[in-house]
Design a protein around this motif. Structure first.
Motif: not given
Length: 193
Positions: A41, A45, A47, A68-70, A75-76, A93, A98
């Protein structure tokens, strides 16, 4: 680097009891939920996140999303302090509405259970091989140790009770090593002489 996000607090072994929810917003989806014990995690970049689009449909409501992480609302969480297998991170996560583009559905809506099962089945092979390797490493280390450690004037490898334990460990490991087709699969020797 990618990560696979299926497990939740109430859906570990019963993976399809997940409660993360994806809602269709027309041109995008929103996902709300929490995923636990996600490998890589911190490093990932991208998931694959599993959420249900229709809880009443059971496993047929589960959908796989590429997150995507962005993405806003993603949030991780905290990194777990693990006892072993520390080369990869394991984190929670958090998905709070989201926003995921419609094009980021992996496969079809409602068919995510197929992606989940195929990935788990393939991953279990790797985990099995990893555990066989750890077992072989432990046996190899033990064999070296029992030849060095001395009690009552001789190496503990010379004691029959120790030899029995090592022979048992080697015979329990042999079929698993052969199954994994390692270079040493056909020639495991306790090697006490």
């Amino acid at each position: 680097m990618g990560a696979y996000a299926l497990s939740e607090a109430g859906s570990g072994s019963d993976a399809f009891a997940l409660t993360s929810r994806a809602s269709d917003r027309g041109d995008h989806w929103t996902i709300t939920g929490r995923k636990l014990w996600i490998t890589n995690a911190v490093e990932a970049d991208l998931f694959i996140v599993f959420a249900t689009v229709n809880p009443e449909a059971g496993y047929r409501g589960i959908t796989a999303f590429l997150v995507e992480r962005t993405f806003p609302g993603f949030t991780v969480g905290k990194k777990e302090d693990k006892l072993g297998i520390r080369a990869s991170s394991t984190c929670e996560l958090i998905l709070d509405d989201c926003r995921v583009p419609r094009a980021n559905v992996l496969g079809e809506a409602g068919a995510g259970y197929k992606v989940a099962i195929e990935t788990l089945n393939e991953g279990r092979i790797g985990i099995g091989a990893q555990m066989v390797g750890l077992s072989q490493g432990a046996l190899d280390h033990t064999l070296s140790y029992v030849k060095e450690r001395r009690q009552f004037g001789k190496a503990i490898a010379e004691f029959q009770a120790v030899q029995h334990q090592l022979a048992r460990a080697a015979t329990e490991l042999e079929p698993r090593v052969s199954w994994c087709i390692t270079p040493r699969a056909s020639a495991i020797k306790v090697g006490l002489s």
